[in-house]
Design a protein around this motif. Structure first.
Motif, PDB file in Angstrom:
ATOM      1  N   UNK A 145       0.899  -1.358  -0.031  1.00 40.01           N
ATOM      2  CA  UNK A 145      -0.138   0.038   0.095  1.00 40.01           C
ATOM      3  C   UNK A 145       0.802   1.403   0.071  1.00 40.01           C
ATOM      4  N   UNK A 146       2.187   1.174   0.246  1.00 40.48           N
ATOM      5  CA  UNK A 146       3.079   2.243   0.295  1.00 40.48           C
ATOM      6  C   UNK A 146       4.114   1.947  -0.693  1.00 40.48           C
ATOM      7  N   UNK A 147       4.085   1.234  -1.805  1.00 36.28           N
ATOM      8  CA  UNK A 147       5.023   1.183  -2.846  1.00 36.28           C
ATOM      9  C   UNK A 147       5.969  -0.249  -2.427  1.00 36.28           C
ATOM     10  N   UNK A 148       5.647  -0.973  -1.532  1.00 33.57           N
ATOM     11  CA  UNK A 148       6.703  -2.266  -1.202  1.00 33.57           C
ATOM     12  C   UNK A 148       6.378  -3.414  -1.633  1.00 33.57           C
ATOM     13  N   UNK A 149       6.572  -4.567  -1.016  1.00 31.04           N
ATOM     14  CA  UNK A 149       6.168  -5.905  -1.511  1.00 31.04           C
ATOM     15  C   UNK A 149       4.975  -6.109  -0.505  1.00 31.04           C
ATOM     16  N   UNK A 150       4.282  -7.241  -1.168  1.00 32.49           N
ATOM     17  CA  UNK A 150       3.175  -7.901  -0.325  1.00 32.49           C
ATOM     18  C   UNK A 150       3.517  -8.532   0.855  1.00 32.49           C
ATOM     19  N   UNK A 151       3.607  -7.667   1.935  1.00 29.89           N
ATOM     20  CA  UNK A 151       3.944  -8.386   3.243  1.00 29.89           C
ATOM     21  C   UNK A 151       3.141  -7.349   4.313  1.00 29.89           C
ATOM     22  N   UNK A 152       2.638  -8.004   5.248  1.00 27.87           N
ATOM     23  CA  UNK A 152       1.774  -7.369   6.284  1.00 27.87           C
ATOM     24  C   UNK A 152       3.038  -6.525   7.052  1.00 27.87           C
ATOM     25  N   UNK A 153       2.704  -5.042   7.407  1.00 24.59           N
ATOM     26  CA  UNK A 153       3.756  -4.155   8.209  1.00 24.59           C
ATOM     27  C   UNK A 153       3.358  -4.747   9.662  1.00 24.59           C
ATOM     28  N   UNK A 154       4.382  -5.078  10.240  1.00 26.16           N
ATOM     29  CA  UNK A 154       4.714  -5.341  11.613  1.00 26.16           C
ATOM     30  C   UNK A 154       5.620  -4.465  12.203  1.00 26.16           C
ATOM     31  N   UNK A 155       4.974  -3.611  13.384  1.00 27.71           N
ATOM     32  CA  UNK A 155       5.401  -2.475  13.935  1.00 27.71           C
ATOM     33  C   UNK A 155       6.175  -2.874  15.118  1.00 27.71           C
ATOM     34  N   UNK A 156       7.680  -2.525  15.218  1.00 27.87           N
ATOM     35  CA  UNK A 156       8.268  -2.838  16.282  1.00 27.87           C
ATOM     36  C   UNK A 156       7.896  -1.741  17.336  1.00 27.87           C
ATOM     37  N   UNK A 157       7.195  -1.960  18.543  1.00 28.41           N
ATOM     38  CA  UNK A 157       6.652  -1.032  19.540  1.00 28.41           C
ATOM     39  C   UNK A 157       7.279  -1.212  20.869  1.00 28.41           C
ATOM     40  N   UNK A 158       8.371  -0.642  21.041  1.00 24.30           N
ATOM     41  CA  UNK A 158       9.174  -0.940  22.458  1.00 24.30           C
ATOM     42  C   UNK A 158       8.981   0.185  23.206  1.00 24.30           C
ATOM     43  N   UNK A 160      17.723  -5.172  16.296  1.00 22.63           N
ATOM     44  CA  UNK A 160      17.688  -6.728  16.241  1.00 22.63           C
ATOM     45  C   UNK A 160      16.280  -7.129  15.720  1.00 22.63           C
ATOM     46  N   UNK A 161      15.154  -6.720  15.899  1.00 18.74           N
ATOM     47  CA  UNK A 161      13.717  -7.090  15.461  1.00 18.74           C
ATOM     48  C   UNK A 161      13.436  -6.802  14.155  1.00 18.74           C
ATOM     49  N   UNK A 162      14.144  -5.385  13.667  1.00 15.12           N
ATOM     50  CA  UNK A 162      13.820  -4.873  12.249  1.00 15.12           C
ATOM     51  C   UNK A 162      14.889  -5.711  11.382  1.00 15.12           C
ATOM     52  N   UNK A 163      15.868  -5.797  11.520  1.00 13.24           N
ATOM     53  CA  UNK A 163      17.085  -6.381  10.802  1.00 13.24           C
ATOM     54  C   UNK A 163      16.705  -7.936  10.658  1.00 13.24           C
ATOM     55  N   UNK A 164      15.839  -8.578  11.281  1.00 20.88           N
ATOM     56  CA  UNK A 164      15.550  -9.923  11.252  1.00 20.88           C
ATOM     57  C   UNK A 164      14.271 -10.089  10.524  1.00 20.88           C
ATOM     58  N   UNK A 165      13.490  -9.078  10.251  1.00 21.12           N
ATOM     59  CA  UNK A 165      12.333  -9.297   9.530  1.00 21.12           C
ATOM     60  C   UNK A 165      11.805  -8.339   8.701  1.00 21.12           C
ATOM     61  N   UNK A 166      11.924  -8.652   7.272  1.00 24.79           N
ATOM     62  CA  UNK A 166      11.592  -7.536   6.173  1.00 24.79           C
ATOM     63  C   UNK A 166      10.337  -6.946   6.286  1.00 24.79           C
ATOM     64  N   UNK A 167       9.500  -7.145   6.967  1.00 23.33           N
ATOM     65  CA  UNK A 167       8.224  -6.824   7.162  1.00 23.33           C
ATOM     66  C   UNK A 167       8.161  -5.832   8.491  1.00 23.33           C
ATOM     67  N   UNK A 168       9.220  -5.675   9.049  1.00 25.56           N
ATOM     68  CA  UNK A 168       9.185  -4.842  10.273  1.00 25.56           C
ATOM     69  C   UNK A 168       9.355  -3.117  10.004  1.00 25.56           C
ATOM     70  N   UNK A 169       8.819  -2.593  10.775  1.00 28.59           N
ATOM     71  CA  UNK A 169       8.997  -0.992  10.947  1.00 28.59           C
ATOM     72  C   UNK A 169       9.353  -0.485  12.364  1.00 28.59           C
ATOM     73  N   UNK A 170      10.332   0.048  12.456  1.00 31.29           N
ATOM     74  CA  UNK A 170      10.840   0.192  13.799  1.00 31.29           C
ATOM     75  C   UNK A 170      11.052   1.779  14.116  1.00 31.29           C
ATOM     76  N   UNK A 171      11.042   2.383  15.162  1.00 31.21           N
ATOM     77  CA  UNK A 171      11.272   3.719  15.405  1.00 31.21           C
ATOM     78  C   UNK A 171      12.712   3.640  16.185  1.00 31.21           C
ATOM     79  N   UNK A 172      13.629   4.599  16.061  1.00 31.78           N
ATOM     80  CA  UNK A 172      14.866   4.621  16.551  1.00 31.78           C
ATOM     81  C   UNK A 172      15.276   6.006  16.704  1.00 31.78           C
ATOM     82  N   UNK A 173      16.012   6.383  17.973  1.00 38.77           N
ATOM     83  CA  UNK A 173      16.852   7.751  18.031  1.00 38.77           C
ATOM     84  C   UNK A 173      17.776   7.686  16.929  1.00 38.77           C
ATOM     85  N   UNK A 174      17.812   8.869  15.980  1.00 41.15           N
ATOM     86  CA  UNK A 174      18.704   9.128  15.035  1.00 41.15           C
ATOM     87  C   UNK A 174      20.150   8.954  15.725  1.00 41.15           C
TER      88      UNK A 174
END
Length: 184
Positions: free
Chosen positions: A50-63, A98-112
């Protein structure tokens, strides 16, 4: 934050740190618009296609503490979203990477600046934090706080004063952070 402080405590914001979105290096998406980001966090957008990527469900990393106190200020999380979370207490910086690097469908937030080399930083509205300096048009920041019992004293007061000084401001800006005008 101030509404959560115990009576007599004082919060001083010494800087604002950019929060970035990170994805797996294999995710073809390179950026999101604010409207797409709101759609993802609200649960209205659930698939990368839905945002120009591949057909994978988005998984939010919510820590915690990053999610609830940063992006929520600009992007209200109110829908059902698919989340990736580790069991138990963890280091949010390390486990987000770690979670984002291991899962192509992951979306995480990080301090720059805390993202690992194993993830990719997304542009938000076509921009990365360093590209908005000095105007500060990048819109997602986390406050760096110092909480004291009453008015700051001694070395804590000195540190807050240093953070507000020209030299402290130069150091904060070199980290692509924004100095606070509210420091002592």
């Amino acid at each position: 934050l101030s509404s959560n402080l115990p009576k007599g405590a004082l919060n001083t914001v010494v800087a604002k740190s950019p929060i970035v979105l990170i994805v797996n290096r294999n995710n073809p998406v390179n950026g999101l618009a604010s409207s797409e980001l709101k759609g993802i966090f609200s649960g209205k957008i659930r698939n990368w296609k839905e945002v120009g990527g591949v057909d994978l469900e988005i998984k939010n990393v919510m820590l915690e503490p990053c999610v609830r106190h940063t992006m929520q200020k600009q992007v209200v999380i109110y829908g059902d979203t698919l989340n990736l979370t580790p069991a138990g207490k963890v280091n949010p910086v390390e486990f987000t990477n770690r979670l984002v690097s291991a899962d192509q469908s992951a979306l995480g937030q990080q301090i720059y600046g805390y993202e690992s080399k194993d993830v990719k930083v997304l542009r938000i509205d076509g921009m990365l934090p360093q590209e908005s300096a000095p105007a500060g048009r990048y819109g997602f920041y986390q406050d760096f706080n110092i909480v004291t019992k009453g008015e700051p004293e001694g070395v804590v007061k000195d540190f807050i004063g240093f953070a507000a000084s020209d030299e402290g401001g130069r150091i904060i800006k070199a980290l692509i952070h924004v100095p606070s005008t509210g420091a002592l």
